[in-house]
Design a protein around this motif. Sequence first.
Motif: not given
Lengths: 290, 624
Positions: A128-146
């Motif tokens: 779990n890293n909070g982003v779509y890394g492979l497609t260069k950083g779009q928000d994932s459903p866990s974006a917003g933590l913290g």
Amino acid sequence: MPEAVQATKAIWDQNAAPRHRIQWCPGCGDYAVLNAVKAAVTSLELTPAELLLVAGIGCSGQIRNYLNGNAFYGTHGGALAYALGAKMANPELTVLVMAGDGDTLAIGIENFVHACRRDPDITLVLMNNGVYGLTKGQDSPSAGLGQPDWKPSEEHPPFIDPVEVALTCGATFIAQGFSGDPKHAAQLIVEGVRHRGFAVINDFSPCVTYNKVNTYDWFRAHVETVPASHDPSSKAAAWDLVRDFQRRGKLPTGIVYRAARAKGDGAKRLPTWPDELARADVEPLVKRLR
Amino acid sequence: MTVNQMKLLIGGVQLRDGVSTVADLVGRILTRAGLHVLGVERNFASTIYGAHQYDPLVVSARPLVSWGDRAIDVLAGLEYDSNPDAPQQPNRDTIRQHAGDLVDGGVLLYDSSGGPVETGALQARGVQVFAIPARDIALRELKKEVVKNLIMTGALFRLLEFDQDERWLRRFLEERFGRKGAAVVDLNLEAARRGRALVERILEDRRQSSVGYRIEAVRDAAPAVYVSGNEALSIGAIEAGVRFYAGYPITPASGILEYMETYLPGYGGRVLQGANERESIRAALGASVAGVLSMVGTSGPGLSLKVEEIGVSGTTETPLVIVDAMRAGPSTGMPTKAEQGDLTLVTGGGHGEIPRIVLAPSTIDECYTLMRDAVRLSDRYQCPVFFLTDLNLSEGRMTVPESVFRPGRASIARHVAAEHDVRGERYLRYRLTDSGISPRLIPGQRGGISKISSTEHDEFGFVTTDPAMRVAQMDKRMRKLHTYLREDAKAPQVYGEVGRGLTLVGWGGTKLALLDARERLRRDGIEAAVVHFTHLWPFPTHLAKPLLDTGGPVVVCEHNYFGQFADLIQAHCLVPTRRVLKYNGRTLYPSEVVRAVREVTHNGAVAVRLGGKDPVMVEVSIDA
């Protein structure tokens, strides 16, 4: 590390892409996940032939080729469903699903929810890293933590906590780890594999390139070990723990919930080989049609 | 007197009147009595209760007789209420919709409990009408409404002079209700006797002993069963070795899921009702990865959802049998009506290109026999194998001799590698081979590990975009198609002699209509051969072209708009085709084929569209 263990650990580097071919950014949390998985399968004394790694799509899914063992790689969001079928077919396999938060909580949330309900004896390491890394950083459903200032909207809804989803939907082993502590993560994976049922390990694995919020330092400041007094066998206690940590703005690391498996462990490998299939006589089926 | 050759139609209100119960009871009992029954034109609605439902049954002493045309000989209306205040309610639809199809001198039997129906016009053209108050008797005299079905069955059997000594019905009821006690059997038998007696009385009043139709049990007939396509293909799959089945409820494939749930565990297998179409196919792929022969079943809308996984099966080289019980599309379409509109989807659906095999049984017995090939080919070629049925084949029933089923047969021989097969050389899951088939060790076996990948990969299974390796892997996968065409493709079935006249071409469930049409054309002096395909893809050009490229007109009959199979023939055989197309949700009638052939041969039609408001719509083009 004792020599024998080191030798066994080396097995896991065979049939794997060489280290210089690993395509993760320097400092990526996934390296620690890889080390944790290798340490876990080593201490579980598994052989590569009896392991089936089912990988999701994303940076995380590359892990399947970075260690020895059978692997299956299909479509985005499908990992848990492939794993379900494989485990139903052959319970003797150790099935380890390695998938990211985009794969598990967005396009694959349907499979996550139903895997929790079905409670197959497989282990999910949710990288779990909070982003779509492979497609260069779009928000994932866990974006917003913290990010307490996060203003939820249709476009940018609040994040999903997989621990809460898993608790709600019936997973019987729920734990949380952090790539800053791979030894602990390895222990969690060991416990997860030993657990007879669906084990969800939400492993925070920082994306050093695209997630500027949930960094190693941020996690170090926010993770807190589940207190020894916590009773993981109690679902009520698990919810209390989750809410207590939320209130305090902290992330629990450790085993949040672990229930004895409700159903029996009598699953058998399905008939596969000619000698197992030979005994099938369909005459009773034809008779029933008379 | 017409003996053992007739078309019955049983209709009523869906769920309420027990149409399928009576139709299946009649079909089963007549099958036991040595007759051949064909009940593939099942007509039910995509709702549970209240719609008009009907089941035409063709009864014959000969096997593989077609369903014929619309004309029916005996009509049985199980609905009982005539409601003059609400004429739109489907309570007399059997008579309203089908009495017009009764032949002169035909028979109408209906439940007059709600009052008589005006049948003067029918009687004027010789239709014999039998109105019996079945529901009233069931309620008032037998105190159980449901036995009205047996009253109607008894009446029907008396009209057909069948089972006068109750032998067949008694045995059937004893087997079916014996567990519930003798009283239940006796009640049902009594109900049938009441129905018989009512008809008897009417006949006596009319000083008649017969209605001109009779069904006689056939002595010494080989034992046979009355089986649906879904049951037949499920038995075939279990016998071939399928031990994992996954599905998601969808008409008309749900029958497979239900059958498998009931019987597959008894063979050590497991059945998964997926949370959605994708979970089911993904789990089936997972089971296949783990080495178990695996199958999914669905219909068009479900298959559309599964398309992404078809690419996974093709490129990861994971075997899978995919049953597509086709129904009328597009989108939700007409869920309870048959069509052959998915051919393009199964031959080409999905992004990118993969090897795949498409088979289509043409009759219910072939649902059983061809399934073995489907399972074997999926295992041998490590690719998706589509098994195309349609609603009529899947849900319909037909008498199939028990000798067709060959109990005691072993499962297919598995095409998987064992540890000793890969000893000595490094095991490579995607080894480049001449046949295109790579060794396949099942995870869990010793001797090597498999990195199974839907991303393009090298021989070991690691990701690659190397141009040469990409080409090598693509070519390797596609070589399986050549191997299949060389070693496993089956030639189309040929009836008659090709080259002497026109050729009728079909695939899937239209075969019996085409064979019937061929007989009719011959009687009219038109020579026609029928070429019917069961192995559709990869298109077996080498087997098909010699049969089709003979100079005579090639008339392809199918249930879709474009002529999807005709397109394949034109593309691969370079033979022009004429198309007979029907996509109104109803079966192809032999008379329509005959008429369409006339349009083709006399009027130069290139396409004939059937079943719209005008019975025939003709397209003429100069470029055919």
